[in-house]
Motif scaffolding. Structure first.
Motif, PDB file in Angstrom:
ATOM      1  N   LEU A  73     -26.049  -0.414 -10.409  1.00  0.00           N
ATOM      2  CA  LEU A  73     -26.580  -1.743 -10.686  1.00  0.00           C
ATOM      3  C   LEU A  73     -25.468  -2.723 -11.040  1.00  0.00           C
ATOM      4  N   GLN A  75     -22.503  -2.747  -9.938  1.00  0.00           N
ATOM      5  CA  GLN A  75     -21.698  -3.044  -8.744  1.00  0.00           C
ATOM      6  C   GLN A  75     -22.255  -4.232  -7.963  1.00  0.00           C
ATOM      7  N   ARG A  76     -23.521  -4.514  -8.167  1.00  0.00           N
ATOM      8  CA  ARG A  76     -24.174  -5.589  -7.394  1.00  0.00           C
ATOM      9  C   ARG A  76     -23.692  -6.941  -7.791  1.00  0.00           C
TER      10      ARG A  76
END
Length: 76
Positions: A73, A75-76
């Motif tokens: 999450l 990384q988004r």
């Protein structure tokens, strides 16, 4: 592989931990990194003391799954 359902606040806190860690790693040497370190410590305490870990679902495998999910999450 077991599928884990984590409380929203726990998942959000672990995700915030990864975002803060990345901000600390990317901070310029001239900026105050102490605030990031204090935030990481506070988030770590919240994660470790969360009541979820006192339930039967709070296994060592769940801790790893939480980290994997939150990392993805973040990384988004």
């Amino acid at each position: 592989m077991a599928r884990h359902t984590f409380p929203t606040d726990l998942l959000e806190t672990q995700t915030a931990w990864y975002i803060t860690y990345r901000a600390l790693a990317e901070a310029a040497p001239t900026t105050g990194a102490a605030a990031y370190r204090r935030r990481l410590l506070a988030l770590s305490v919240q994660i470790a003391a969360h009541p979820y870990w006192d339930t039967p679902a709070g296994t060592p495998a769940a801790r790893i799954a939480l980290k994997d999910t939150a990392s993805a999450l973040a990384q988004r």
